[in-house]
Design an enzyme around this catalytic site. Sequence first.
Site, short mmCIF file in Angstrom:
data_model
loop_
_atom_site.label_atom_id
_atom_site.label_comp_id
_atom_site.label_asym_id
_atom_site.label_seq_id
_atom_site.Cartn_x
_atom_site.Cartn_y
_atom_site.Cartn_z
N TYR B 268 0.82 -1.21 0.00
CA TYR B 268 0.00 0.00 0.00
C TYR B 268 0.85 1.26 0.00
O TYR B 268 0.44 2.28 -0.55
CB TYR B 268 -1.02 -0.03 1.14
CG TYR B 268 -2.32 -0.62 0.65
CD1 TYR B 268 -3.23 0.19 -0.05
CD2 TYR B 268 -2.62 -1.95 0.81
CE1 TYR B 268 -4.40 -0.34 -0.55
CE2 TYR B 268 -3.79 -2.49 0.30
CZ TYR B 268 -4.68 -1.68 -0.37
OH TYR B 268 -5.83 -2.20 -0.90
N HIS B 421 -6.54 -2.20 6.16
CA HIS B 421 -5.85 -3.24 5.40
C HIS B 421 -4.90 -4.09 6.24
O HIS B 421 -4.12 -4.87 5.71
CB HIS B 421 -5.09 -2.61 4.23
CG HIS B 421 -6.01 -2.06 3.19
ND1 HIS B 421 -6.90 -2.85 2.51
CD2 HIS B 421 -6.19 -0.80 2.72
CE1 HIS B 421 -7.60 -2.11 1.67
NE2 HIS B 421 -7.20 -0.86 1.78
#
Lengths: 742, 742
Positions: B268, B421
């Site tokens: 990410y 996440h």
Amino acid sequence: MKKIQIILFLFIGVACIAQEHPSLTLTSAGVELIRSELGTIPLFDQALDEARKEVDAEIDLGVIVPIPKDMAGGYTHQRHKRNFFILQKAGNLYQITQEEKYAKYVRESLMAYAKMYPTLPLHPTNKSYATGKIFWQCLNDANWLVYVSQAYDCVYNYLSEEERAHLEKDLFRPFAEFLSIGNPKFFNRIHNHSTWANAAVGMIGLVMDDPELIEWSLYGLTDDGIDANEIDNDGGYIKVKGIRKAGFLAQLDYSFAPEGYFTEGPYYLRYAIFPFLVFAKGLHNNKPELDILNYRDGILSKAVNGLLLQTDNQGRFFPLNDALKGMSIEAREIITAVNVMYTYKGEDPKLLSVAKTQNKVLLDETGFAVAKAIKEGKEEKCVQRSVLFGDGKDGTEGGVAVLRADETSLVMKYSAQGMGHGHFDKLSFSLYDDVGEVVQDYGSVRWVNVDQKGGGRYLPENKTFGKQTIGHNTIVVNEQSHYGGSVKRGEKHHPEFYAADISNKSIQMISAKDNNASPGAKLHRSLFLLKDPNFNNPIVIDIYKVISDNVNQYDLPLWFMGHLLSADFEYDRSTESLQTLGKENGYQHLWKEAEGQSKKDQFQITWIGNGKFYTMSSIVDPNDQLMFARLGANDPNFNLRSDPVFIHRKKEAKTATFVNIIESHGTYNRVSERPIDPFSSIDKVELLYDDHAYTLVEIKSKKGDSWKLAIANVDNRLNSKHELQLDNEKVSWKGVYKMFKN
Amino acid sequence: MKKIQIILFLFIGVACIAQEHPSLTLTSAGVELIRSELGTIPLFDQALDEARKEVDAEIDLGVIVPIPKDMAGGYTHQRHKRNFFILQKAGNLYQITQEEKYAKYVRESLMAYAKMYPTLPLHPTNKSYATGKIFWQCLNDANWLVYVSQAYDCVYNYLSEEERAHLEKDLFRPFAEFLSIGNPKFFNRIHNHSTWANAAVGMIGLVMDDPELIEWSLYGLTDDGIDANEIDNDGGYIKVKGIRKAGFLAQLDYSFAPEGYFTEGPYYLRYAIFPFLVFAKGLHNNKPELDILNYRDGILSKAVNGLLLQTDNQGRFFPLNDALKGMSIEAREIITAVNVMYTYKGEDPKLLSVAKTQNKVLLDETGFAVAKAIKEGKEEKCVQRSVLFGDGKDGTEGGVAVLRADETSLVMKYSAQGMGHGHFDKLSFSLYDDVGEVVQDYGSVRWVNVDQKGGGRYLPENKTFGKQTIGHNTIVVNEQSHYGGSVKRGEKHHPEFYAADISNKSIQMISAKDNNASPGAKLHRSLFLLKDPNFNNPIVIDIYKVISDNVNQYDLPLWFMGHLLSADFEYDRSTESLQTLGKENGYQHLWKEAEGQSKKDQFQITWIGNGKFYTMSSIVDPNDQLMFARLGANDPNFNLRSDPVFIHRKKEAKTATFVNIIESHGTYNRVSERPIDPFSSIDKVELLYDDHAYTLVEIKSKKGDSWKLAIANVDNRLNSKHELQLDNEKVSWKGVYKMFKN
């Protein structure tokens, strides 16, 4: 024929008188040439450096000749194996560098073996039909002698006459006798084991100038007393019906089909070709009168070329029969093949491009010739092409077809049983693209030389799964493997070639039939490879008919490689528990993961593998069972890979026609995360007409084009005219098949 | 702080008056320089050629601006995504080549968007917490504006004043308002989504010379009215407790730990860093007074370096948290990062070696600078090293350690939850060698952009398996995931760093504790990487202690990559049916394949993968259950990979100490078929002493060496002295740990 043998024998006798050393795989003249250009031929210099490093390290370790004890993979096995490789290299190093340490090392090693050998009983493992002395099987003993005879040749003149006499009396002659008259079942057979035996005995015979050994090696033993029903460890018959000859020349006569196919498949050909080549080198150098490289129309050259053609785009052999995956043209046997064939048989510049990929050459005059030619930029690109191989001595016992277009290779196997290493996979296929396997052939259940897995031998699951029909991409009738899984029955029959067309660039085809593998059922498969701008890559069209008077169950597995992305029919996946798909014939090794049925008359499954999207589009009946399964049941020691399979099952049918289209339509890159063409380009597949005589398939693409593919199922004459009356039109064509594009 | 903001705002106002075009990611001066050297800088010329080909093909197709309709992966999504990439390139091509066709194409496209945009309702999918207009989520709309603002900048002077007024009124200003004041939950948050929003609004603000947009982008909206309990689609909280600021500078303040770690992990960060970099380029060129690349001690540069350090030997990011495997330094975001950092921040020659691997540069002045420096041979090798990252704004909320020796990388994750996440994987580890994964982190259950798999979104199994503790290499207490699988609870705590030593070349270590993830159980893991001539490669020593007042079940999974070769304990493999290992928390996705127990106090399992042999040697209690399982149960749509796992279970224990040694000891080549060192080099692992304060492990190698590894479990001061009295000897040391070699 008898007369010729005698004449040759006389020649041998004469030739031996004038023998000099080295003369086996190195010659005095060759060595002179090599020495004169040392340091100027990069690939050869590299081979020399590597051999030096390897052999020097062993010389530092000292001579190690342990009492034989272990199976393959175990210490004494590995040590003796390493010894023979090192000895051969040390011999060549002595000749090329003229440094005495190498000759000395060979002498000491040979003396150690000569001391031990007379004391050896049979190898204590006693697990082979032909137990060796140094190794668990005679085969490895023969390997040893093939290599060590070369080492002996190289130091022959370095040794004193007494030393030679001692070695020949206590080591080489008894060794050769043990492998021949001591083990006729091993020596006197048409089989790759015997080729090694023949080469071993012949090569030491050439070095020792021993006409008896040479005669045995070339023509076999006259009386071997082997029973016709004896079998080897792999279940193969020692005696092949109708074959009464033995020895190296008989191996050349009977081991290969006329175009060079080897009935056990390319993995074993790669292995089997080696003793042919190495003994051929020796015969080429010592017995030019045999003209061994042109024997039987140059059969060895054809075998080598056939081998190179049975590879995927990465140079890996198609894993037919008992094959281990990943074996490739970089194998040492293929390096030998390329070096020998290039040097002694025509200097084909295409072989140099293979040699360049190998990036290795032999440390002898053939390796030198190749390295020099590469340095001189003589290579030409070796382009893969479609090819048909007949199986059997006359090429008439079925065969193997490789259809290629762009980077797609489609392999259809309709060959004979392939002896002990054959699989029950009549009319199966496998598919490869630029990266690797798309639809796999499982290969064998074995981890060669890996001690943890049964000492590296074939594992029990090779028989219970690897060889079974369900493990291959072909129809299984009533969950029974072909020929009931009997090698004996399998060897009595073979599929029949029906038709082929590999000359057409836009569509190629191969078609074959089998009437014996599944009792009462007649199988007929036609595979097409179509190249068309509608599709990103060539597509496979598979029309597989089965006809029977009985009501049967037909299973057609697809061993797709990758992860299932989608299926356009509803299926129930077993979520809480898994059961096996069946009880025997390989089915007991499959976990049934999911089952569904299609409400339409066509289904599609899409999977992803190798960064690509693949789809199979198939015609289906609403009653058909569509199943996903996974390998791994009844495998107590984790010997099997956990591979997925899709199975299209027709439960109760007399006749059936499976039609499948397989596409590689798109790509997926994990870095860009961008799918390109993730969906099939096929809109519709339909069976417009189908009876025992004709089949007509229609395919429509999403771009709006359509094709009709007509095939005559009974009449395979190229000049026959055919006509089909459909509802609205007449379709007529000449020959076995015709593709009409609208 | 308030004062500084006002001053900056004034500066912005002044600077904008003098604005010329292009000035965002290309500048007039940069374009001049590029033009003067076109055709002489290979890597840049290649970028130009590729962009030309791509954009020319799109120009041939014509402008396509469909009414938005599809989810990610669908047609309209892909088309609009392609449009913004192409527009940005077309703009740059216009500037560099001065060919009008590119400007014309940008103008026509912008006009088409300006015509459509005012008519658009919210995107019809309505599946996001912040639904977009062009795409299903505002995030993609922001991507669009980041790229298209660059295109607009490049053709700004080509357009007439009226055209600009029309575009700004009907397209850009409403677009920017929609992403900011129209979606405060999306815009005004510390999250990578908001960084995109901030960058998008700020970049178009810079081009339009719109101080209000620029202010919003840098400092956020003053009043957003967002409820503190709102969550996004991934389950993350919109508002982070204690953070009251928003806008781009706040993102820089709060998104990264001081050393550049990003709490969601490298996959990410790779994604999140992009809008930072691209907006930073614009700010660097337009607002030099912000000195954005030195903001917060050069936090962007630290983040980029941190990212490059979180890769395996093939340049692939460690797949922590919701990561897709295979994403690597070749990603376009990293190309941007390397190009920008090299050019604007110190011209670090090590970055050039990364750029060389990427073999691609941006089509702007930073790409040009890199390409030119590569041409001039300025690069230096980028050597990977061990590194410790703290997590959280101050770097004190646990962290991630990467220990490296030779080609082995050991990653330990003791970071904070990582927002929406994050995975429930406290104290887990993963292991990599030169080829790839040895012990894997599964990553996320998702196929990005693959329409067949849920439109490319996170799949249900990401929550039910991917995030669950059993899917990771860490202890699961009573089959419960950490924090009961609650992000909310997870975000309140984090593991604690205990000790580390990455300066010692022969042994490195990382140690961390967690007292909150599993209620009532205290976890303490210490991982060591030992390099010693006894072992072919560095070995991992894992000491994992768990302490509790209650009787618990402890499971320690090992997600080994490859095929099980052997286990030296007896196990029963389920042969006829498979059941799930449990009912929930990820266990419902595991098929239990085999179970055994060890009769000795140590066991070994050996597997093969990547052509290598690996062994784990572990201390074991005779009551421990040793299980093999495989992923795939309760997975109705085949979303999960069929990966194996080994689980060491202690069924009823208050405290437990797991000790595991992991070796990569040998290799296997499928062409030579020769196993090299297929067996473990470890003879014995023993726990000589173990209580809450100290643990002492003894390891003996087969070569006869032995090591004692002592660790203080409570006192982590570097100067403390420790002493243990064993039966026959005293062991004393200073500091947290000591390795004694005999």
